[in-house]
Design a protein around this motif. Structure first.
Motif, PDB file in Angstrom:
ATOM      1  N   CYS A   1      11.076 154.673  65.955  1.00 39.92           N
ATOM      2  CA  CYS A   1       9.950 153.964  66.554  1.00 39.92           C
ATOM      3  C   CYS A   1      10.210 153.845  68.052  1.00 39.92           C
ATOM      4  O   CYS A   1      11.346 153.916  68.521  1.00 39.92           O
ATOM      5  CB  CYS A   1       9.716 152.607  65.919  1.00 39.92           C
ATOM      6  SG  CYS A   1      10.941 151.353  66.276  1.00 39.92           S
ATOM      7  N   ALA A   2       9.125 153.675  68.788  1.00 42.64           N
ATOM      8  CA  ALA A   2       9.189 153.627  70.236  1.00 42.64           C
ATOM      9  C   ALA A   2       8.095 152.699  70.758  1.00 42.64           C
ATOM     10  O   ALA A   2       7.091 152.464  70.080  1.00 42.64           O
ATOM     11  CB  ALA A   2       9.024 155.022  70.821  1.00 42.64           C
ATOM     12  N   ALA A   3       8.300 152.191  71.984  1.00 39.72           N
ATOM     13  CA  ALA A   3       7.354 151.249  72.577  1.00 39.72           C
ATOM     14  C   ALA A   3       7.058 151.632  74.022  1.00 39.72           C
ATOM     15  O   ALA A   3       7.939 152.127  74.743  1.00 39.72           O
ATOM     16  CB  ALA A   3       7.923 149.828  72.522  1.00 39.72           C
ATOM     17  N   ARG A   4       5.806 151.414  74.381  1.00 39.47           N
ATOM     18  CA  ARG A   4       5.390 151.579  75.771  1.00 39.47           C
ATOM     19  C   ARG A   4       4.156 150.719  76.002  1.00 39.47           C
ATOM     20  O   ARG A   4       3.632 150.111  75.075  1.00 39.47           O
ATOM     21  CB  ARG A   4       5.110 153.049  76.097  1.00 39.47           C
ATOM     22  CG  ARG A   4       3.826 153.588  75.540  1.00 39.47           C
ATOM     23  CD  ARG A   4       3.679 155.074  75.857  1.00 39.47           C
ATOM     24  NE  ARG A   4       3.674 155.386  77.267  1.00 39.47           N
ATOM     25  CZ  ARG A   4       2.566 155.505  78.004  1.00 39.47           C
ATOM     26  NH1 ARG A   4       1.387 155.318  77.454  1.00 39.47           N
ATOM     27  NH2 ARG A   4       2.644 155.828  79.290  1.00 39.47           N
ATOM     28  N   GLY A   5       3.640 150.739  77.235  1.00 44.82           N
ATOM     29  CA  GLY A   5       2.526 149.855  77.569  1.00 44.82           C
ATOM     30  C   GLY A   5       1.205 150.255  76.961  1.00 44.82           C
ATOM     31  O   GLY A   5       0.406 149.397  76.588  1.00 44.82           O
ATOM     32  N   ALA A   6       0.969 151.564  76.866  1.00 44.52           N
ATOM     33  CA  ALA A   6      -0.314 152.042  76.347  1.00 44.52           C
ATOM     34  C   ALA A   6      -0.067 153.147  75.335  1.00 44.52           C
ATOM     35  O   ALA A   6       0.946 153.843  75.389  1.00 44.52           O
ATOM     36  CB  ALA A   6      -1.194 152.559  77.486  1.00 44.52           C
TER      37      ALA A   6
END
Length: 122
Positions: free
Chosen positions: A96-101
């Motif tokens: 899994c990964a996260a970013r702003g958009a």
């Protein structure tokens, strides 16, 4: 700095189901779009699914459309990947990964978990 920890991987027979979870800490979870990617040995990391920061938009790869569903629970700071009708070709390490958009390219995501192995036997 967001910390992501995946869980729920394992060994399953073809046609079976698994639900992966990714728990986030160290940031304001609801502000992040979340993505799931996978990487099989010898292959590049590939997009699986992503969901926007408020959950109104989701994007799923054609290879898993109709079988995989992404969802999020902001109260638990967790994103899920429900995987049904699994096939041997789904065998990979899932990240899994996260970013702003919301985005589909791995290089667009600055925050990553350590991955969880999914193995589908035929």
């Amino acid at each position: 700095q967001v910390r992501l920890v995946e869980s729920g991987g394992g060994l399953v027979q073809a046609g079976g189901s698994l639900r992966l979870a990714c728990a986030a800490s160290g940031g304001t979870f609801r502000r992040y779009a979340m993505g799931w990617f996978r990487q099989a040995p010898g292959n590049e990391r590939e997009f699986v699914a992503a969901i926007s920061s408020i959950g109104t938009m989701a994007n799923v790869a054609d290879s898993v459309k109709g079988r995989f569903t992404i969802s999020r629970d902001d109260a638990k700071s967790t994103v899920y990947l429900q995987m049904n009708s699994l096939e041997p070709e789904d065998t990979a390490v899932y990240y899994c990964a996260a970013r702003g958009a919301i985005a589909v390219r791995p290089n667009d995501y600055p925050y990553w978990g350590q991955g969880t192995q999914v193995t589908v036997s035929s």
